[in-house]
Design a protein around this motif. Structure first.
Motif, PDB file in Angstrom:
ATOM      1  N   PRO A 145       0.720 -13.901 -15.863  1.00  0.00           N
ATOM      2  CA  PRO A 145      -0.028 -13.982 -14.597  1.00  0.00           C
ATOM      3  C   PRO A 145       0.702 -13.300 -13.436  1.00  0.00           C
ATOM      4  N   ALA A 146       2.013 -13.456 -13.358  1.00  0.00           N
ATOM      5  CA  ALA A 146       2.779 -12.805 -12.301  1.00  0.00           C
ATOM      6  C   ALA A 146       2.729 -11.292 -12.462  1.00  0.00           C
ATOM      7  N   THR A 147       2.805 -10.827 -13.696  1.00  0.00           N
ATOM      8  CA  THR A 147       2.730  -9.400 -13.981  1.00  0.00           C
ATOM      9  C   THR A 147       1.382  -8.843 -13.556  1.00  0.00           C
ATOM     10  N   MET A 148       0.315  -9.562 -13.892  1.00  0.00           N
ATOM     11  CA  MET A 148      -1.029  -9.108 -13.531  1.00  0.00           C
ATOM     12  C   MET A 148      -1.203  -9.058 -12.018  1.00  0.00           C
ATOM     13  N   GLU A 149      -0.637 -10.013 -11.298  1.00  0.00           N
ATOM     14  CA  GLU A 149      -0.743 -10.039  -9.840  1.00  0.00           C
ATOM     15  C   GLU A 149       0.007  -8.859  -9.222  1.00  0.00           C
ATOM     16  N   LEU A 150       1.203  -8.565  -9.715  1.00  0.00           N
ATOM     17  CA  LEU A 150       1.960  -7.423  -9.199  1.00  0.00           C
ATOM     18  C   LEU A 150       1.210  -6.120  -9.443  1.00  0.00           C
ATOM     19  N   THR A 151       0.683  -5.981 -10.639  1.00  0.00           N
ATOM     20  CA  THR A 151      -0.068  -4.782 -10.994  1.00  0.00           C
ATOM     21  C   THR A 151      -1.293  -4.636 -10.100  1.00  0.00           C
ATOM     22  N   ARG A 152      -1.993  -5.739  -9.857  1.00  0.00           N
ATOM     23  CA  ARG A 152      -3.189  -5.708  -9.007  1.00  0.00           C
ATOM     24  C   ARG A 152      -2.830  -5.274  -7.586  1.00  0.00           C
ATOM     25  N   ARG A 153      -1.750  -5.828  -7.055  1.00  0.00           N
ATOM     26  CA  ARG A 153      -1.344  -5.496  -5.686  1.00  0.00           C
ATOM     27  C   ARG A 153      -0.946  -4.018  -5.558  1.00  0.00           C
ATOM     28  N   LEU A 154      -0.240  -3.500  -6.571  1.00  0.00           N
ATOM     29  CA  LEU A 154       0.126  -2.081  -6.546  1.00  0.00           C
ATOM     30  C   LEU A 154      -1.120  -1.209  -6.652  1.00  0.00           C
ATOM     31  N   ASP A 155      -2.032  -1.582  -7.526  1.00  0.00           N
ATOM     32  CA  ASP A 155      -3.267  -0.819  -7.684  1.00  0.00           C
ATOM     33  C   ASP A 155      -4.120  -0.880  -6.420  1.00  0.00           C
ATOM     34  N   ASP A 156      -4.144  -2.031  -5.752  1.00  0.00           N
ATOM     35  CA  ASP A 156      -4.894  -2.167  -4.495  1.00  0.00           C
ATOM     36  C   ASP A 156      -4.327  -1.247  -3.414  1.00  0.00           C
ATOM     37  N   ALA A 157      -3.014  -1.069  -3.407  1.00  0.00           N
ATOM     38  CA  ALA A 157      -2.395  -0.181  -2.413  1.00  0.00           C
ATOM     39  C   ALA A 157      -2.890   1.255  -2.598  1.00  0.00           C
ATOM     40  N   LEU A 158      -3.283   1.588  -3.812  1.00  0.00           N
ATOM     41  CA  LEU A 158      -3.764   2.942  -4.097  1.00  0.00           C
ATOM     42  C   LEU A 158      -5.253   3.121  -3.802  1.00  0.00           C
ATOM     43  N   LYS A 159      -5.997   2.038  -3.667  1.00  0.00           N
ATOM     44  CA  LYS A 159      -7.456   2.123  -3.564  1.00  0.00           C
ATOM     45  C   LYS A 159      -7.989   2.264  -2.149  1.00  0.00           C
ATOM     46  N   ALA A 160      -7.277   1.790  -1.168  1.00  0.00           N
ATOM     47  CA  ALA A 160      -7.774   1.850   0.207  1.00  0.00           C
ATOM     48  C   ALA A 160      -7.721   3.294   0.699  1.00  0.00           C
ATOM     49  N   PRO A 161      -8.626   3.686   1.593  1.00  0.00           N
ATOM     50  CA  PRO A 161      -8.651   5.080   2.066  1.00  0.00           C
ATOM     51  C   PRO A 161      -7.449   5.401   2.944  1.00  0.00           C
ATOM     52  N   LEU A 162      -7.065   6.655   2.912  1.00  0.00           N
ATOM     53  CA  LEU A 162      -5.993   7.129   3.785  1.00  0.00           C
ATOM     54  C   LEU A 162      -6.462   7.078   5.234  1.00  0.00           C
ATOM     55  N   PRO A 163      -5.551   6.827   6.180  1.00  0.00           N
ATOM     56  CA  PRO A 163      -5.937   6.909   7.577  1.00  0.00           C
ATOM     57  C   PRO A 163      -6.355   8.341   7.917  1.00  0.00           C
ATOM     58  N   ASP A 164      -7.185   8.493   8.939  1.00  0.00           N
ATOM     59  CA  ASP A 164      -7.638   9.801   9.385  1.00  0.00           C
ATOM     60  C   ASP A 164      -6.416  10.669   9.676  1.00  0.00           C
ATOM     61  N   PRO A 165      -6.386  11.942   9.195  1.00  0.00           N
ATOM     62  CA  PRO A 165      -5.200  12.789   9.409  1.00  0.00           C
ATOM     63  C   PRO A 165      -4.801  12.920  10.873  1.00  0.00           C
ATOM     64  N   GLU A 166      -5.785  12.887  11.794  1.00  0.00           N
ATOM     65  CA  GLU A 166      -5.432  12.986  13.203  1.00  0.00           C
ATOM     66  C   GLU A 166      -4.761  11.717  13.698  1.00  0.00           C
ATOM     67  N   MET A 167      -5.033  10.597  13.023  1.00  0.00           N
ATOM     68  CA  MET A 167      -4.464   9.316  13.428  1.00  0.00           C
ATOM     69  C   MET A 167      -3.062   9.115  12.847  1.00  0.00           C
ATOM     70  N   ARG A 168      -2.760   9.826  11.755  1.00  0.00           N
ATOM     71  CA  ARG A 168      -1.460   9.668  11.101  1.00  0.00           C
ATOM     72  C   ARG A 168      -0.402  10.491  11.801  1.00  0.00           C
ATOM     73  N   ALA A 169       0.714   9.870  12.056  1.00  0.00           N
ATOM     74  CA  ALA A 169       1.855  10.613  12.599  1.00  0.00           C
ATOM     75  C   ALA A 169       2.582  11.243  11.428  1.00  0.00           C
ATOM     76  N   PRO A 170       2.862  12.559  11.457  1.00  0.00           N
ATOM     77  CA  PRO A 170       3.488  13.213  10.316  1.00  0.00           C
ATOM     78  C   PRO A 170       4.880  12.690  10.003  1.00  0.00           C
ATOM     79  N   ALA A 171       5.610  12.254  10.998  1.00  0.00           N
ATOM     80  CA  ALA A 171       6.973  11.769  10.751  1.00  0.00           C
ATOM     81  C   ALA A 171       7.139  10.413  11.424  1.00  0.00           C
ATOM     82  N   GLN A 172       6.345   9.442  10.995  1.00  0.00           N
ATOM     83  CA  GLN A 172       6.430   8.102  11.573  1.00  0.00           C
ATOM     84  C   GLN A 172       7.782   7.497  11.258  1.00  0.00           C
ATOM     85  N   GLU A 173       8.369   6.853  12.237  1.00  0.00           N
ATOM     86  CA  GLU A 173       9.662   6.222  12.040  1.00  0.00           C
ATOM     87  C   GLU A 173       9.545   5.118  11.006  1.00  0.00           C
ATOM     88  N   PRO A 174      10.471   5.023  10.064  1.00  0.00           N
ATOM     89  CA  PRO A 174      10.433   3.956   9.074  1.00  0.00           C
ATOM     90  C   PRO A 174      10.485   2.608   9.756  1.00  0.00           C
TER      91      PRO A 174
END
Length: 195
Positions: free
Chosen positions: A121-150
């Motif tokens: 179950p823990a493995t499935m939850e980690l996998t789901r969370r990583l996969d969810d990070a890949l599914k959401a749309p990228l922010p609009d390129p004009e809204m993204r800062a090319p070199a955002q501070e970490p």
């Protein structure tokens, strides 16, 4: 004969645990360093290095039938492939998730090898969370800062919305024959062979 195979498997697992711990430490230190540097060539090198560590850990886990670690590493590898291909934006929530995943992999590594599937179950939850990070749309390129501070929070991160996302319409490359290989240092392999 069965006893000899059991002894060999125990030695192989012990070697795997040492190698896996080295991969996890390298990924963790790479993530910490990645958070501190701005976008650029060095960031690309670090992402590639962490990607290779996750890939090597996945292959080593497959070799000793540690499917929980293999499954999580496969999803982790997808996240770093998206980062390499600029299909995923770096952000504080993404770094938090990646650190949690590496910590959880350490927990899976420390878990009793005699109880396969116990942490499924823990493995499935980690996998789901990583996969969810890949599914959401990228922010609009004009809204993204090319070199955002970490570690700098954007306005959407301050509201609790995830910033690190990837375009799911971009297919990941098909696995090559190289993805079926495992890298083990010759010294470790020689030690196992002598035993």
């Amino acid at each position: 004969m069965a006893k000899k195979n059991d002894e060999f498997l125990k030695k192989l697992l012990a070697t795997f645990r040492i190698e896996a711990d080295e991969h996890l430490k390298a990924m963790s230190s790479g993530l910490v360093e990645l958070e501190k540097i701005p976008a650029g060539e060095r960031r690309t090198e670090l992402v590639e290095k962490i990607f290779r560590e996750a890939h090597s850990l996945k292959g080593a886990a497959r070799a000793v039938n540690f499917t929980e670690i293999e499954t999580v590493c496969h999803s982790l590898e997808s996240v770093f492939a998206a980062l390499k291909g600029d299909r995923l934006a770096v952000s504080a929530p993404l770094f938090d998730l990646l650190h949690q995943v590496i910590d959880a992999l350490g927990g899976l590594l420390a878990a009793d090898a005699g109880a396969p599937g116990a942490r499924r179950p823990a493995t499935m939850e980690l996998t789901r969370r990583l996969d969810d990070a890949l599914k959401a749309p990228l922010p609009d390129p004009e809204m993204r800062a090319p070199a955002q501070e970490p570690g700098a929070a954007s306005s959407s991160a301050a509201t609790g919305e995830p910033v690190a996302t990837a375009d799911v319409r971009t297919p990941l490359p098909a696995p090559s024959l190289a993805s079926e290989t495992v890298r083990v240092s010759t010294a470790k392999l020689d030690a196992v062979m002598r035993q």
